[in-house]
Design an enzyme around this catalytic site. Structure first.
Site, PDB file in Angstrom:
ATOM      1  N   ASP A  46       0.836  -1.197   0.000  1.00  0.00           N
ATOM      2  CA  ASP A  46       0.000   0.000   0.000  1.00  0.00           C
ATOM      3  C   ASP A  46       0.872   1.249   0.000  1.00  0.00           C
ATOM      4  O   ASP A  46       1.737   1.412   0.857  1.00  0.00           O
ATOM      5  CB  ASP A  46      -0.869  -0.007   1.266  1.00  0.00           C
ATOM      6  CG  ASP A  46      -1.945   1.052   1.192  1.00  0.00           C
ATOM      7  OD1 ASP A  46      -3.010   0.747   0.630  1.00  0.00           O
ATOM      8  OD2 ASP A  46      -1.709   2.177   1.684  1.00  0.00           O
ATOM      9  N   TYR A  51       3.032   9.702   0.106  1.00  0.00           N
ATOM     10  CA  TYR A  51       4.071   9.050   0.930  1.00  0.00           C
ATOM     11  C   TYR A  51       5.473   9.291   0.368  1.00  0.00           C
ATOM     12  O   TYR A  51       6.464   9.020   1.043  1.00  0.00           O
ATOM     13  CB  TYR A  51       3.851   7.534   1.034  1.00  0.00           C
ATOM     14  CG  TYR A  51       2.528   7.083   1.611  1.00  0.00           C
ATOM     15  CD1 TYR A  51       1.664   7.970   2.233  1.00  0.00           C
ATOM     16  CD2 TYR A  51       2.146   5.748   1.547  1.00  0.00           C
ATOM     17  CE1 TYR A  51       0.447   7.537   2.747  1.00  0.00           C
ATOM     18  CE2 TYR A  51       0.943   5.310   2.071  1.00  0.00           C
ATOM     19  CZ  TYR A  51       0.092   6.206   2.652  1.00  0.00           C
ATOM     20  OH  TYR A  51      -1.101   5.764   3.160  1.00  0.00           O
ATOM     21  N   LYS A  76      -2.651   6.009  -4.206  1.00  0.00           N
ATOM     22  CA  LYS A  76      -3.749   6.953  -3.956  1.00  0.00           C
ATOM     23  C   LYS A  76      -3.431   8.322  -4.565  1.00  0.00           C
ATOM     24  O   LYS A  76      -2.277   8.737  -4.583  1.00  0.00           O
ATOM     25  CB  LYS A  76      -3.972   7.132  -2.445  1.00  0.00           C
ATOM     26  CG  LYS A  76      -3.964   5.825  -1.690  1.00  0.00           C
ATOM     27  CD  LYS A  76      -4.258   5.968  -0.216  1.00  0.00           C
ATOM     28  CE  LYS A  76      -3.950   4.670   0.507  1.00  0.00           C
ATOM     29  NZ  LYS A  76      -2.539   4.491   0.867  1.00  0.00           N
ATOM     30  N   HIS A 109      -7.339   9.756  -1.860  1.00  0.00           N
ATOM     31  CA  HIS A 109      -6.697   9.646  -0.550  1.00  0.00           C
ATOM     32  C   HIS A 109      -7.503  10.267   0.601  1.00  0.00           C
ATOM     33  O   HIS A 109      -7.612   9.702   1.675  1.00  0.00           O
ATOM     34  CB  HIS A 109      -5.309  10.301  -0.634  1.00  0.00           C
ATOM     35  CG  HIS A 109      -4.354   9.796   0.391  1.00  0.00           C
ATOM     36  ND1 HIS A 109      -2.999   9.728   0.168  1.00  0.00           N
ATOM     37  CD2 HIS A 109      -4.531   9.342   1.646  1.00  0.00           C
ATOM     38  CE1 HIS A 109      -2.396   9.240   1.238  1.00  0.00           C
ATOM     39  NE2 HIS A 109      -3.304   9.005   2.150  1.00  0.00           N
ATOM     40  N   SER A 146     -10.555   6.766   0.345  1.00  0.00           N
ATOM     41  CA  SER A 146      -9.892   6.582   1.629  1.00  0.00           C
ATOM     42  C   SER A 146     -10.289   7.764   2.509  1.00  0.00           C
ATOM     43  O   SER A 146     -10.343   8.901   2.028  1.00  0.00           O
ATOM     44  CB  SER A 146      -8.374   6.548   1.408  1.00  0.00           C
ATOM     45  OG  SER A 146      -7.701   6.290   2.602  1.00  0.00           O
ATOM     46  N   SER A 195      -3.453   1.956   9.949  1.00  0.00           N
ATOM     47  CA  SER A 195      -3.080   1.990  11.375  1.00  0.00           C
ATOM     48  C   SER A 195      -3.891   1.009  12.217  1.00  0.00           C
ATOM     49  O   SER A 195      -4.478   1.387  13.234  1.00  0.00           O
ATOM     50  CB  SER A 195      -3.195   3.405  11.942  1.00  0.00           C
ATOM     51  OG  SER A 195      -2.019   4.116  11.650  1.00  0.00           O
ATOM     52  N   PRO A 196      -3.925  -0.259  11.819  1.00  0.00           N
ATOM     53  CA  PRO A 196      -4.719  -1.243  12.576  1.00  0.00           C
ATOM     54  C   PRO A 196      -4.172  -1.485  13.980  1.00  0.00           C
ATOM     55  O   PRO A 196      -4.887  -2.029  14.825  1.00  0.00           O
ATOM     56  CB  PRO A 196      -4.614  -2.516  11.722  1.00  0.00           C
ATOM     57  CG  PRO A 196      -3.325  -2.352  10.962  1.00  0.00           C
ATOM     58  CD  PRO A 196      -3.227  -0.874  10.671  1.00  0.00           C
ATOM     59  N   LYS A 237       2.067  -1.591   9.425  1.00  0.00           N
ATOM     60  CA  LYS A 237       3.405  -1.199   8.989  1.00  0.00           C
ATOM     61  C   LYS A 237       4.406  -1.780   9.983  1.00  0.00           C
ATOM     62  O   LYS A 237       4.082  -1.926  11.157  1.00  0.00           O
ATOM     63  CB  LYS A 237       3.566   0.327   9.057  1.00  0.00           C
ATOM     64  CG  LYS A 237       2.524   1.099   8.324  1.00  0.00           C
ATOM     65  CD  LYS A 237       2.844   2.578   8.363  1.00  0.00           C
ATOM     66  CE  LYS A 237       2.301   3.299   9.575  1.00  0.00           C
ATOM     67  NZ  LYS A 237       0.874   3.505   9.579  1.00  0.00           N
ATOM     68  N   SER A 238       5.592  -2.034   9.543  1.00  0.00           N
ATOM     69  CA  SER A 238       6.668  -2.352  10.474  1.00  0.00           C
ATOM     70  C   SER A 238       7.995  -2.183   9.780  1.00  0.00           C
ATOM     71  O   SER A 238       8.095  -2.333   8.563  1.00  0.00           O
ATOM     72  CB  SER A 238       6.550  -3.776  11.015  1.00  0.00           C
ATOM     73  OG  SER A 238       7.574  -3.984  11.971  1.00  0.00           O
TER      74      SER A 238
HETATM   75  P1  A2P Z   1       8.236  -1.088  14.151  1.00  0.00           P
HETATM   76  O1  A2P Z   1       8.478  -0.450  12.816  1.00  0.00           O
HETATM   77  O2  A2P Z   1       9.358  -0.869  15.103  1.00  0.00           O
HETATM   78  O3  A2P Z   1       7.826  -2.538  14.028  1.00  0.00           O
HETATM   79  P2  A2P Z   1       0.278   1.001  12.515  1.00  0.00           P
HETATM   80  O4  A2P Z   1       0.428   0.029  11.390  1.00  0.00           O
HETATM   81  O5  A2P Z   1      -0.970   0.799  13.314  1.00  0.00           O
HETATM   82  O6  A2P Z   1       0.423   2.417  12.080  1.00  0.00           O
HETATM   83  O7  A2P Z   1       1.453   0.722  13.555  1.00  0.00           O
HETATM   84  C1  A2P Z   1       2.800   0.806  13.151  1.00  0.00           C
HETATM   85  C2  A2P Z   1       3.664   0.815  14.371  1.00  0.00           C
HETATM   86  O8  A2P Z   1       3.517  -0.414  15.078  1.00  0.00           O
HETATM   87  C3  A2P Z   1       5.101   0.967  14.067  1.00  0.00           C
HETATM   88  O9  A2P Z   1       5.617   1.881  15.016  1.00  0.00           O
HETATM   89  C4  A2P Z   1       5.707  -0.415  14.276  1.00  0.00           C
HETATM   90  O10 A2P Z   1       7.010  -0.306  14.802  1.00  0.00           O
HETATM   91  C5  A2P Z   1       4.799  -1.018  15.295  1.00  0.00           C
HETATM   92  N1  A2P Z   1       4.601  -2.458  15.101  1.00  0.00           N
HETATM   93  C6  A2P Z   1       4.172  -3.065  13.984  1.00  0.00           C
HETATM   94  N2  A2P Z   1       4.023  -4.392  14.192  1.00  0.00           N
HETATM   95  C7  A2P Z   1       4.366  -4.627  15.465  1.00  0.00           C
HETATM   96  C8  A2P Z   1       4.435  -5.805  16.266  1.00  0.00           C
HETATM   97  N3  A2P Z   1       4.091  -6.989  15.778  1.00  0.00           N
HETATM   98  N4  A2P Z   1       4.842  -5.659  17.556  1.00  0.00           N
HETATM   99  C9  A2P Z   1       5.191  -4.470  18.044  1.00  0.00           C
HETATM  100  N5  A2P Z   1       5.155  -3.323  17.339  1.00  0.00           N
HETATM  101  C10 A2P Z   1       4.746  -3.387  16.059  1.00  0.00           C
END
Ligand code: A2P
Length: 279
Positions: A46, A51, A76, A109, A146, A195-196, A237-238
């Site tokens: 996505d 972005y 978007k 968006h 969105s 942002s789930p 996101k991560s």
């Molecule tokens: P990180 O990049 O250090 O993993 P969202 O998708 O709701 O916006 O949340 C994103 C945030 O959640 C990021 O700061 C990410 O940090 C953190 N995050 C994503 N997955 C996990 C996870 N499984 N455990 C802990 N933090 C997570």
């Protein structure tokens, strides 16, 4: 009522993964972050013009060498690019940067660039006509919006020739936007959650942890699973490959009806503060 599917189906029959990868605001090198996500198993990426990472995503897809038809790409259009020529140009630019000739999904968006824009609806309708044109031409497999609330969708639906298929919104435990969700369900528009995890604000929440431990999962896994069972695909996101993998591993347990109810009734928490009608 509950869904345990690894995939959801958009109103036009296009299949969308239940867990996709969100690419907004990653502090890490964008190219490597996307390569890690692909390696972890994500097949939905996505992005958005706003972005400013479409080029990096295009680069990552090329470096990873994945076939175009194995990946679901969503981008978007920003509201300042809503207009016949502007939306056409924005779409072509997104495709060029992503290194593709088509998108799997293209969304408007936000309904408006500024909260007090009294002309937002005309611009949305003009942009939407281009989305319809792109859909008809086969340049995009699904079109949607969105951050549209019912009062943004209602006037668009009055004039749309092709109805939006998805609405990507901030949705998570503590901010489920139930009024909008009910409206989308009634209209047959698939909600999708940005942002789930509540931008990590819910990950140490004791009331959520109390439920997560029962299933032997992390708060993140519980939060994602909750949304999927509510019929909502997610795009966490991560920046860590380990957490990317953990966030995909949410199909080995089922949240009970009483815990679904508990999580649905928790008071508001984790809201980003972003709202389509506010600055
Ligand atoms: P990180 O990049 O250090 O993993 P969202 O998708 O709701 O916006 O949340 C994103 C945030 O959640 C990021 O700061 C990410 O940090 C953190 N995050 C994503 N997955 C996990 C996870 N499984 N455990 C802990 N933090 C997570």
């Amino acid at each position: 009522m509950e869904s345990t599917n690894k995939e959801f189906v958009l109103p036009n029959g296009v299949v969308i993964p239940a867990v996709g990868f969100g690419s907004y605001l990653t502090a890490r090198d964008g190219v490597q972050n996307i390569i890690d996500a692909l390696d972890a198993g994500y097949r939905y990426i996505d992005t958005a013009k706003m972005y400013r990472n479409e080029e990096q995503i295009g680069q990552a897809l090329k470096e990873y060498g994945i076939a175009r038809d194995e990946i679901f790409l969503c981008s978007k259009v920003w509201p300042t690019d809503l207009g016949t020529e502007a939306t056409r140009a924005a779409f072509e630019e997104s495709c060029r940067k992503l290194g593709t000739d088509h998108l799997d999904m293209y969304l408007i968006h936000w309904p408006k660039a500024e909260a007090d824009d009294s002309d937002w609806l005309r611009k949305v309708r003009e942009g939407w006509a281009v989305m319809e044109e792109l859909y008809d031409a086969g340049r995009v497999r699904a079109i949607g919006v969105s951050n549209f609330l019912p009062h943004h969708l209602m006037p668009l639906l009055e004039t749309a020739r092709i109805r939006p298929m998805a609405d990507q919104l901030e949705l998570h435990v503590g901010y489920m936007q139930e009024y909008t969700l009910a409206y989308l369900k009634e209209q047959g528009i698939l909600p999708q959650a940005w942002s789930p995890l509540g931008r990590a604000k819910l990950l140490g929440d004791p009331e959520i942890s109390m439920i997560a431990v029962k299933y032997g999962v992390t708060n993140a896994q519980l939060l994602l699973r909750y949304l999927i069972q509510r019929g909502v695909p997610v795009i966490p996101k991560s920046t860590s490959k380990e957490r990317m993998e953990a966030n995909l591993d949410v199909f080995g347990f089922t949240v009970s009806p009483e815990d679904m109810s508990y999580l649905s009734c928790l008071p508001e928490r984790g809201w980003s503060g972003e709202h389509p009608d506010m600055e």
